[in-house]
Write a protein that holds these residues in place. Structure first.
Motif, PDB file in Angstrom:
ATOM      1  N   PRO A  90     -31.891  16.891  57.502  1.00  0.00           N
ATOM      2  CA  PRO A  90     -32.184  15.775  58.405  1.00  0.00           C
ATOM      3  C   PRO A  90     -32.477  14.470  57.667  1.00  0.00           C
ATOM      4  CG  PRO A  90     -34.147  17.106  58.133  1.00  0.00           C
ATOM      5  CD  PRO A  90     -33.060  17.776  57.319  1.00  0.00           C
ATOM      6  N   PHE A  91     -31.600  14.100  56.743  1.00  0.00           N
ATOM      7  CA  PHE A  91     -31.779  12.885  55.963  1.00  0.00           C
ATOM      8  C   PHE A  91     -30.482  12.076  55.986  1.00  0.00           C
ATOM      9  CE2 PHE A  91     -34.123  16.351  53.754  1.00  0.00           C
ATOM     10  CZ  PHE A  91     -35.419  15.938  54.051  1.00  0.00           C
ATOM     11  N   PRO A  92     -30.583  10.759  55.950  1.00  0.00           N
ATOM     12  CA  PRO A  92     -29.367   9.938  55.865  1.00  0.00           C
ATOM     13  C   PRO A  92     -28.630  10.169  54.550  1.00  0.00           C
ATOM     14  CG  PRO A  92     -31.288   8.625  56.514  1.00  0.00           C
ATOM     15  CD  PRO A  92     -31.812   9.952  56.055  1.00  0.00           C
ATOM     16  N   ALA A  93     -27.374   9.849  54.541  1.00  0.00           N
ATOM     17  CA  ALA A  93     -26.579   9.944  53.313  1.00  0.00           C
ATOM     18  C   ALA A  93     -27.186   9.048  52.234  1.00  0.00           C
ATOM     19  CB  ALA A  93     -25.137   9.544  53.596  1.00  0.00           C
ATOM     20  N   GLY A  94     -27.156   9.551  51.000  1.00  0.00           N
ATOM     21  CA  GLY A  94     -27.652   8.763  49.878  1.00  0.00           C
ATOM     22  C   GLY A  94     -29.149   8.601  49.826  1.00  0.00           C
ATOM     23  N   SER A  95     -29.901   9.536  50.411  1.00  0.00           N
ATOM     24  CA  SER A  95     -31.362   9.407  50.477  1.00  0.00           C
ATOM     25  C   SER A  95     -32.070   9.766  49.174  1.00  0.00           C
ATOM     26  CB  SER A  95     -31.925  10.303  51.584  1.00  0.00           C
ATOM     27  OG  SER A  95     -31.484   9.902  52.857  1.00  0.00           O
ATOM     28  N   PHE A  96     -31.413  10.530  48.288  1.00  0.00           N
ATOM     29  CA  PHE A  96     -32.117  11.082  47.134  1.00  0.00           C
ATOM     30  C   PHE A  96     -31.356  10.805  45.840  1.00  0.00           C
ATOM     31  CE2 PHE A  96     -33.361  13.601  50.799  1.00  0.00           C
ATOM     32  CZ  PHE A  96     -34.747  13.607  50.683  1.00  0.00           C
ATOM     33  N   ASP A  97     -32.133  10.724  44.765  1.00  0.00           N
ATOM     34  CA  ASP A  97     -31.550  10.590  43.431  1.00  0.00           C
ATOM     35  C   ASP A  97     -31.146  11.942  42.867  1.00  0.00           C
ATOM     36  OD1 ASP A  97     -32.151   7.622  42.825  1.00  0.00           O
ATOM     37  OD2 ASP A  97     -34.077   8.422  43.515  1.00  0.00           O
ATOM     38  N   GLY A  98     -31.840  12.989  43.285  1.00  0.00           N
ATOM     39  CA  GLY A  98     -31.546  14.322  42.786  1.00  0.00           C
ATOM     40  C   GLY A  98     -31.899  15.383  43.809  1.00  0.00           C
ATOM     41  N   ALA A  99     -31.400  16.582  43.568  1.00  0.00           N
ATOM     42  CA  ALA A  99     -31.673  17.717  44.451  1.00  0.00           C
ATOM     43  C   ALA A  99     -31.784  18.971  43.605  1.00  0.00           C
ATOM     44  CB  ALA A  99     -30.569  17.879  45.486  1.00  0.00           C
ATOM     45  N   ILE A 100     -32.595  19.895  44.087  1.00  0.00           N
ATOM     46  CA  ILE A 100     -32.675  21.206  43.442  1.00  0.00           C
ATOM     47  C   ILE A 100     -32.743  22.268  44.524  1.00  0.00           C
ATOM     48  CG2 ILE A 100     -35.210  21.127  43.232  1.00  0.00           C
ATOM     49  CD1 ILE A 100     -34.797  22.659  40.512  1.00  0.00           C
ATOM     50  N   SER A 101     -32.099  23.383  44.259  1.00  0.00           N
ATOM     51  CA  SER A 101     -32.110  24.514  45.184  1.00  0.00           C
ATOM     52  C   SER A 101     -32.101  25.783  44.353  1.00  0.00           C
ATOM     53  CB  SER A 101     -30.892  24.465  46.107  1.00  0.00           C
ATOM     54  OG  SER A 101     -30.914  25.540  47.021  1.00  0.00           O
ATOM     55  N   VAL A 102     -33.142  26.580  44.507  1.00  0.00           N
ATOM     56  CA  VAL A 102     -33.317  27.783  43.686  1.00  0.00           C
ATOM     57  C   VAL A 102     -33.215  29.022  44.561  1.00  0.00           C
ATOM     58  CG1 VAL A 102     -34.908  29.036  42.173  1.00  0.00           C
ATOM     59  CG2 VAL A 102     -34.759  26.532  42.023  1.00  0.00           C
ATOM     60  N   HIS A 103     -32.152  29.787  44.374  1.00  0.00           N
ATOM     61  CA  HIS A 103     -31.953  31.053  45.078  1.00  0.00           C
ATOM     62  C   HIS A 103     -32.018  30.871  46.591  1.00  0.00           C
ATOM     63  CE1 HIS A 103     -32.218  34.003  41.615  1.00  0.00           C
ATOM     64  NE2 HIS A 103     -32.463  32.828  41.071  1.00  0.00           N
ATOM     65  N   ALA A 104     -31.241  29.943  47.092  1.00  0.00           N
ATOM     66  CA  ALA A 104     -31.185  29.706  48.537  1.00  0.00           C
ATOM     67  C   ALA A 104     -29.768  29.794  49.071  1.00  0.00           C
ATOM     68  CB  ALA A 104     -31.792  28.340  48.871  1.00  0.00           C
ATOM     69  N   ILE A 105     -28.802  29.327  48.318  1.00  0.00           N
ATOM     70  CA  ILE A 105     -27.453  29.166  48.851  1.00  0.00           C
ATOM     71  C   ILE A 105     -26.793  30.503  49.180  1.00  0.00           C
ATOM     72  CG2 ILE A 105     -26.182  29.148  46.652  1.00  0.00           C
ATOM     73  CD1 ILE A 105     -24.705  26.635  47.886  1.00  0.00           C
ATOM     74  N   GLU A 106     -27.230  31.578  48.557  1.00  0.00           N
ATOM     75  CA  GLU A 106     -26.686  32.904  48.862  1.00  0.00           C
ATOM     76  C   GLU A 106     -27.185  33.442  50.200  1.00  0.00           C
ATOM     77  OE1 GLU A 106     -30.301  33.456  46.166  1.00  0.00           O
ATOM     78  OE2 GLU A 106     -28.543  32.131  46.230  1.00  0.00           O
ATOM     79  N   HIS A 107     -28.109  32.718  50.823  1.00  0.00           N
ATOM     80  CA  HIS A 107     -28.725  33.176  52.076  1.00  0.00           C
ATOM     81  C   HIS A 107     -28.045  32.641  53.328  1.00  0.00           C
ATOM     82  CE1 HIS A 107     -32.266  35.150  50.276  1.00  0.00           C
ATOM     83  NE2 HIS A 107     -32.061  34.274  49.307  1.00  0.00           N
TER      84      HIS A 107
END
Length: 268
Positions: A90-107
């Motif tokens: 729920p964020f506009p495009a280009g809202s963040f400089d970086g992202a991290i996701s740890v053991h979530a995408i397989e879910h």
């Protein structure tokens, strides 16, 4: 209250406690924040599938926002949090400089949507660090045993997924100390003994929710009497390599969003 909450949400997937036999998994997940941190830019970071926020300290002094689909795990975190599905951030495009996701995408059953969302919410030139288990070493390479997983990836499969959204992807593998690998190998041997009792793979006919409950029960029982080295494991038992990736425990994709182009085709 905290103890009650943890008891209610402990599953085969959630890193919610470093107690007893759960400590090796807790340290493994936490180490992945520490190891990914140098790849992240300064600025605002979105932590997708953040769980209880066990890796948030490694993102500091950056501002980070935790995102998880389960409101219970967000309670009490000392940073802004948002309840959301990683496939519809729920964020506009280009809202963040970086992202991290740890053991979530397989879910999620459609991980391509999740990786596209990570790209969408990054500014041009942003970086996303995405971790997932290595299908080749996690359970059984030709079958998804973990009932909380919809999809699992080999390193090259994960690279292909990330390149569908990002302009450049660098892969790294998580490796571990001998004392951690002793625990890991012991758990794999136990898994293979259990699977040998079901040579026809009738487990595939059991409804997913029931398989999850059985998985949690088995995991809780097995970790109630932890391996002698379990409580000694720390984040320092884990390290990154960029070779021999088929043998790694988990895969890290460092995903680079392309720079925005100017009207004359140059970069800005």
């Amino acid at each position: 209250m905290v103890a009650t909450l943890r008891a209610r949400i402990v599953t085969g997937e959630r890193a919610v406690t470093a107690e007893g036999g759960f400590n090796p998994s807790w340290q493994r997940h936490t180490a992945e924040y520490k190891l990914a941190e140098p790849f992240l830019p300064d600025g605002r970071i979105v932590d997708v599938g953040c769980g209880v926020g066990h890796g948030a300290r490694f993102l500091e002094p950056r501002e980070s926002i935790g995102v998880d689909i389960d409101p219970q795990v967000l309670a009490g975190q000392h940073r802004p949090t948002v309840v959301a599905d990683m496939r519809a951030l729920p964020f506009p495009a280009g809202s963040f400089d970086g992202a991290i996701s740890v053991h979530a995408i397989e879910h999620v059953p459609d991980p391509e949507r999740a990786i596209a969302e990570l790209h969408r919410v990054l500014r041009p030139g942003g970086v996303a660090c995405v971790w997932t288990p290595n299908r080749l070493t996690f359970g059984v390479p030709d079958e998804i045993i973990d009932p909380y997983h919809y999809v699992e990836f080999s390193p090259e499969e994960f690279r292909s997924l990330a390149l569908a959204a990002f302009e450049r992807v660098d892969l790294y593998g998580l490796f571990a100390s001998d004392r951690y690998m002793e625990i890991h190998n012991s758990e794999r041997e136990q898994l293979h003994r259990l699977l040998a009792r079901d040579p026809l793979r009738l487990r595939r006919l059991i409804p997913r929710r029931l398989r999850q409950l059985l998985y949690d029960l088995q995991l809780t029982r097995s970790r109630a009497v932890p391996h002698p080295n379990a409580e000694a494991i720390t984040v320092d038992d884990f390290f990154l390599r960029d070779d021999n990736l088929d043998k790694c425990l988990d895969v890290l994709a460092v995903c680079h969003a392309g720079e925005a182009r100017t009207a004359n085709g140059g970069m800005r």
